[in-house]
Write an enzyme that holds these catalytic residues in place. Structure first.
Site, PDB file in Angstrom:
ATOM      1  N   SER A 285      27.178  36.582  -4.399  1.00 46.02           N
ATOM      2  CA  SER A 285      27.365  35.181  -4.024  1.00 46.02           C
ATOM      3  C   SER A 285      28.729  34.690  -4.484  1.00 46.02           C
ATOM      4  O   SER A 285      29.255  35.147  -5.517  1.00 46.02           O
ATOM      5  CB  SER A 285      26.270  34.365  -4.727  1.00 46.02           C
ATOM      6  OG  SER A 285      26.538  32.989  -4.631  1.00 46.02           O
TER       7      SER A 285
ATOM      8  N   TYR B 242      20.763  31.876 -12.670  1.00 42.82           N
ATOM      9  CA  TYR B 242      20.799  32.512 -11.345  1.00 42.82           C
ATOM     10  C   TYR B 242      22.169  33.151 -11.106  1.00 42.82           C
ATOM     11  O   TYR B 242      22.282  34.327 -10.766  1.00 42.82           O
ATOM     12  CB  TYR B 242      20.482  31.499 -10.228  1.00 42.82           C
ATOM     13  CG  TYR B 242      20.875  32.027  -8.877  1.00 42.82           C
ATOM     14  CD1 TYR B 242      20.138  33.051  -8.273  1.00 42.82           C
ATOM     15  CD2 TYR B 242      22.022  31.575  -8.214  1.00 42.82           C
ATOM     16  CE1 TYR B 242      20.528  33.589  -7.055  1.00 42.82           C
ATOM     17  CE2 TYR B 242      22.412  32.098  -6.999  1.00 42.82           C
ATOM     18  CZ  TYR B 242      21.665  33.107  -6.417  1.00 42.82           C
ATOM     19  OH  TYR B 242      22.059  33.646  -5.215  1.00 42.82           O
TER      20      TYR B 242
ATOM     21  N   LYS C 197      23.787  37.351 -10.785  1.00 43.80           N
ATOM     22  CA  LYS C 197      24.664  37.959  -9.765  1.00 43.80           C
ATOM     23  C   LYS C 197      25.855  38.643 -10.432  1.00 43.80           C
ATOM     24  O   LYS C 197      26.232  39.764 -10.069  1.00 43.80           O
ATOM     25  CB  LYS C 197      25.153  36.888  -8.775  1.00 43.80           C
ATOM     26  CG  LYS C 197      24.051  36.274  -7.931  1.00 43.80           C
ATOM     27  CD  LYS C 197      23.433  37.289  -6.987  1.00 43.80           C
ATOM     28  CE  LYS C 197      22.295  36.718  -6.191  1.00 43.80           C
ATOM     29  NZ  LYS C 197      21.459  37.728  -5.532  1.00 43.80           N
TER      30      LYS C 197
ATOM     31  N   ASN D 241      16.511  22.212  -1.865  1.00 40.53           N
ATOM     32  CA  ASN D 241      17.630  21.931  -2.761  1.00 40.53           C
ATOM     33  C   ASN D 241      18.943  21.982  -2.001  1.00 40.53           C
ATOM     34  O   ASN D 241      19.923  21.379  -2.411  1.00 40.53           O
ATOM     35  CB  ASN D 241      17.709  22.994  -3.871  1.00 40.53           C
ATOM     36  CG  ASN D 241      16.457  23.019  -4.712  1.00 40.53           C
ATOM     37  OD1 ASN D 241      16.017  21.986  -5.185  1.00 40.53           O
ATOM     38  ND2 ASN D 241      15.871  24.194  -4.879  1.00 40.53           N
TER      39      ASN D 241
HETATM   40  P1  NAD Z   1      14.881  34.360   0.335  1.00 37.82           P
HETATM   41  O1  NAD Z   1      14.169  33.845  -0.847  1.00 37.82           O
HETATM   42  O2  NAD Z   1      14.572  33.765   1.662  1.00 37.82           O
HETATM   43  O3  NAD Z   1      14.675  35.934   0.453  1.00 37.82           O
HETATM   44  C1  NAD Z   1      14.449  36.755  -0.654  1.00 37.82           C
HETATM   45  C2  NAD Z   1      13.234  37.604  -0.345  1.00 37.82           C
HETATM   46  O4  NAD Z   1      13.028  38.490  -1.452  1.00 37.82           O
HETATM   47  C3  NAD Z   1      11.959  36.798  -0.158  1.00 37.82           C
HETATM   48  O5  NAD Z   1      11.299  37.230   1.008  1.00 37.82           O
HETATM   49  C4  NAD Z   1      11.142  37.097  -1.414  1.00 37.82           C
HETATM   50  O6  NAD Z   1       9.746  37.055  -1.158  1.00 37.82           O
HETATM   51  C5  NAD Z   1      11.634  38.490  -1.755  1.00 37.82           C
HETATM   52  N1  NAD Z   1      11.518  38.855  -3.164  1.00 37.82           N
HETATM   53  C6  NAD Z   1      11.872  38.114  -4.237  1.00 37.82           C
HETATM   54  N2  NAD Z   1      11.653  38.807  -5.361  1.00 37.82           N
HETATM   55  C7  NAD Z   1      11.148  40.009  -4.994  1.00 37.82           C
HETATM   56  C8  NAD Z   1      10.732  41.148  -5.693  1.00 37.82           C
HETATM   57  N3  NAD Z   1      10.777  41.209  -7.032  1.00 37.82           N
HETATM   58  N4  NAD Z   1      10.288  42.220  -5.004  1.00 37.82           N
HETATM   59  C9  NAD Z   1      10.227  42.177  -3.652  1.00 37.82           C
HETATM   60  N5  NAD Z   1      10.596  41.117  -2.928  1.00 37.82           N
HETATM   61  C10 NAD Z   1      11.067  40.036  -3.593  1.00 37.82           C
HETATM   62  O7  NAD Z   1      16.448  34.238   0.029  1.00 37.82           O
HETATM   63  P2  NAD Z   1      17.703  34.466   0.976  1.00 37.82           P
HETATM   64  O8  NAD Z   1      18.351  33.153   1.174  1.00 37.82           O
HETATM   65  O9  NAD Z   1      17.328  35.290   2.146  1.00 37.82           O
HETATM   66  O10 NAD Z   1      18.629  35.281  -0.009  1.00 37.82           O
HETATM   67  C11 NAD Z   1      18.617  36.697  -0.034  1.00 37.82           C
HETATM   68  C12 NAD Z   1      19.546  37.166  -1.141  1.00 37.82           C
HETATM   69  O11 NAD Z   1      20.839  36.637  -0.935  1.00 37.82           O
HETATM   70  C13 NAD Z   1      19.113  36.703  -2.536  1.00 37.82           C
HETATM   71  O12 NAD Z   1      19.360  37.742  -3.446  1.00 37.82           O
HETATM   72  C14 NAD Z   1      20.022  35.535  -2.809  1.00 37.82           C
HETATM   73  O13 NAD Z   1      20.256  35.351  -4.188  1.00 37.82           O
HETATM   74  C15 NAD Z   1      21.292  35.978  -2.096  1.00 37.82           C
HETATM   75  N6  NAD Z   1      22.147  34.849  -1.730  1.00 37.82           N
HETATM   76  C16 NAD Z   1      21.614  33.825  -1.012  1.00 37.82           C
HETATM   77  C17 NAD Z   1      22.397  32.730  -0.677  1.00 37.82           C
HETATM   78  C18 NAD Z   1      21.817  31.559   0.059  1.00 37.82           C
HETATM   79  O14 NAD Z   1      22.391  30.465  -0.023  1.00 37.82           O
HETATM   80  N7  NAD Z   1      20.729  31.696   0.809  1.00 37.82           N
HETATM   81  C19 NAD Z   1      23.746  32.715  -1.073  1.00 37.82           C
HETATM   82  C20 NAD Z   1      24.257  33.788  -1.781  1.00 37.82           C
HETATM   83  C21 NAD Z   1      23.437  34.862  -2.114  1.00 37.82           C
HETATM   84  C1  WQD Z   2      26.152  22.107  -0.486  1.00 37.42           C
HETATM   85  C2  WQD Z   2      26.784  20.742  -0.644  1.00 37.42           C
HETATM   86  C3  WQD Z   2      25.899  19.458  -2.486  1.00 37.42           C
HETATM   87  C4  WQD Z   2      21.894  18.812  -0.906  1.00 37.42           C
HETATM   88  C5  WQD Z   2      24.053  26.856  -3.500  1.00 37.42           C
HETATM   89  C6  WQD Z   2      24.062  27.699  -4.739  1.00 37.42           C
HETATM   90  C7  WQD Z   2      24.904  28.905  -4.535  1.00 37.42           C
HETATM   91  C8  WQD Z   2      24.503  29.652  -3.251  1.00 37.42           C
HETATM   92  C9  WQD Z   2      24.340  28.752  -2.077  1.00 37.42           C
HETATM   93  C10 WQD Z   2      23.142  31.491  -3.755  1.00 37.42           C
HETATM   94  C11 WQD Z   2      27.062  20.383  -2.103  1.00 37.42           C
HETATM   95  C12 WQD Z   2      25.621  18.770  -1.155  1.00 37.42           C
HETATM   96  C13 WQD Z   2      23.208  19.225  -1.050  1.00 37.42           C
HETATM   97  C14 WQD Z   2      21.619  17.434  -0.714  1.00 37.42           C
HETATM   98  C15 WQD Z   2      23.973  16.980  -0.814  1.00 37.42           C
HETATM   99  N1  WQD Z   2      23.282  30.312  -3.386  1.00 37.42           N
HETATM  100  N2  WQD Z   2      24.235  18.331  -1.008  1.00 37.42           N
HETATM  101  N3  WQD Z   2      22.676  16.574  -0.660  1.00 37.42           N
HETATM  102  O1  WQD Z   2      25.480  24.134  -4.051  1.00 37.42           O
HETATM  103  O2  WQD Z   2      27.210  25.027  -2.441  1.00 37.42           O
HETATM  104  O3  WQD Z   2      25.388  26.479  -3.201  1.00 37.42           O
HETATM  105  O4  WQD Z   2      23.544  27.613  -2.404  1.00 37.42           O
HETATM  106  O5  WQD Z   2      23.925  32.207  -4.284  1.00 37.42           O
HETATM  107  O6  WQD Z   2      24.773  29.700  -5.664  1.00 37.42           O
HETATM  108  O7  WQD Z   2      24.585  26.929  -5.810  1.00 37.42           O
HETATM  109  O8  WQD Z   2      24.868  24.676  -1.634  1.00 37.42           O
HETATM  110  O9  WQD Z   2      23.521  23.601   0.105  1.00 37.42           O
HETATM  111  O10 WQD Z   2      22.951  23.167  -2.328  1.00 37.42           O
HETATM  112  O11 WQD Z   2      25.032  22.192  -1.360  1.00 37.42           O
HETATM  113  O12 WQD Z   2      24.899  16.173  -0.756  1.00 37.42           O
HETATM  114  O13 WQD Z   2      20.473  17.012  -0.616  1.00 37.42           O
HETATM  115  O14 WQD Z   2      25.862  19.743  -0.173  1.00 37.42           O
HETATM  116  O15 WQD Z   2      26.220  18.522  -3.460  1.00 37.42           O
HETATM  117  O16 WQD Z   2      28.239  19.659  -2.134  1.00 37.42           O
HETATM  118  P1  WQD Z   2      25.803  24.993  -2.917  1.00 37.42           P
HETATM  119  P2  WQD Z   2      23.978  23.422  -1.281  1.00 37.42           P
END
Ligand code: NAD
Ligand code: WQD
Length: 339
Positions: free
Chosen positions: A125, A150, A154, A199
């Protein structure tokens, strides 16, 4: 047939990636414990690809369950999406986050090593960069101690992968640093379905649009940006999924540790998002200004040129594609997968 174990493949990004893997001719095997996803997604995936994608129920922290998968399938590579991802929850439950994410990844890598599977793609991330010193962020921008458990998981997993690759150079590690994934599959069959009140910005916007929530609170309008709201690099989840396919081709052929930013390179503000979303729904989306949210960085966007040069990958979808597809998914599934 090249078989790819997709842990967390029932989740938001994993489910979209499974579809693009099938389209690219790979054989994905989904492995998930449904901690943050629903079994209903599997039938949707199968409907989109027109066949049954193998699924195994299990937890990446269980050596036995993983070994069973490696006994039953000849796995060529693993894409690890499995993990917990809620920033606020991680502050309240740090041990659960280190256990699920770091211990889970460690167990997975250990089983891979035992079975001679050395190709690993990890969902990292942009959070590893913390508050950027300069923009855009390149892969050489400093990785910092995260401001929440969290984010730190990473950082820790990235280091673990790099250290293992040094110890065993036959490993190919690809660390993909996602910026802000949004959007949904164009079919409207799969999309993001968070538990409880979202969130993140995009699912909050979609739930306001379908009337599940009253109005968006924009967290802070006094930031040093053009319109005073925070700036992020939003990337369509299908572009992100295609980034994994491109990374996989590289991973299977070039040992080493490879780190890529997956973003568009364009920063949009929260108000840009509201504007694009209002366009998608054909009316003004209700919002109000609220205080800043603790821990938010002011602005964050990628320099994605390394992924273009080495993987031949670029994000193609526009912000309006992202908001329209997110809305389409939510409109078709107002209560997510429960329907
Ligand atoms: P998500 O929660 O939709 O998907 C994660 C999946 O992993 C879920 O289906 C959950 O049930 C499964 N899971 C969790 N723990 C597990 C375990 N111990 N064993 C087996 N399955 C398990 O999340 P996502 O948004 O698809 O994110 C996928 C990956 O990408 C995550 O590692 C997340 O940290 C990373 N990531 C997400 C974002 C984002 O904003 N969505 C940004 C950067 C990185
Ligand atoms: C985006 C912008 C908020 C909700 C998060 C994690 C990051 C990554 C992606 C996994 C910000 C604003 C949000 C709301 C708002 N995940 N906002 N009202 O914070 O950039 O990243 O998700 O790795 O680690 O921190 O994404 O979508 O939460 O927020 O104004 O109700 O929207 O303040 O500026 P963020 P987000």
């Amino acid at each position: 047939m090249t078989t790819i174990l997709v842990t967390g493949g029932a989740g938001y990004i994993g489910s979209h990636t499974v579809i693009e893997l099938v389209k690219a001719g790979y054989e994905p095997v989904i492995f998930d414990n449904f901690y943050n996803s629903k079994p209903a997604v599997l039938a949707r995936i199968n409907k989109i690809v027109g066949r049954t994608v193998p699924f195994v129920s299990g937890d990446i922290r269980s050596r036995e369950q993983l070994e069973q998968v490696f006994e039953n399938y000849k796995i060529d590579a693993v894409i690890n999406f499995a993990g917990l991802k809620a920033v606020g929850e991680s502050v309240k439950k740090p041990l659960e986050y280190y256990d699920n994410n770091v211990n889970g990844a460690r167990t997975l890598l250990s089983v891979m090593k035992a079975y001679g599977c050395k190709n690993f793609i990890f969902s990292s991330s942009a959070t590893v960069y913390g508050e950027p010193d300069s923009l855009p962020l390149t892969e050489n921008s400093p990785v910092k101690r995260a401001n929440c458990p969290y984010g730190q998981t990473k950082v820790d997993i990235e280091y673990m992968c790099q250290e293992l690759q040094i110890a065993d150079p036959s490993f190919s590690m690809v660390l993909l640093r996602y910026f802000n994934p949004v959007g949904a599959h164009e079919s409207g069959l799969i999309g993001e379905d968070p538990r409880g009140i979202p969130n993140n910005l995009m699912p909050y916007l979609t739930q306001v649009a379908v009337g599940r929530l009253k109005e968006l609170s924009v967290f802070g309008n006094d930031y040093p940006t053009a319109d005073g709201t925070c700036v992020r690099d939003y990337i369509h989840v299908v572009d992100l999924a295609l980034g994994h396919v491109a990374a996989l081709n590289h991973c299977l052929n070039v040992p080493g540790t490879h780190i890529y930013n997956l973003g568009t390179g364009i920063g949009y503000s929260v108000l840009d998002m509201v504007k694009s979303f209002s366009k998608a729904i054909g009316r003004e989306l209700p919002y109000k200004f609220a205080p800043r949210r603790a821990g938010d960085v002011v602005a964050c966007y990628a320099d994605p040129s390394k992924a273009k040069a080495e993987l031949g990958w670029v994000a193609k979808k526009t912000l309006d594609d992202m908001t329209a597809d997110s809305y389409n998914w939510q409109k078709n599934n107002p209560n997510g997968y429960e329907d």
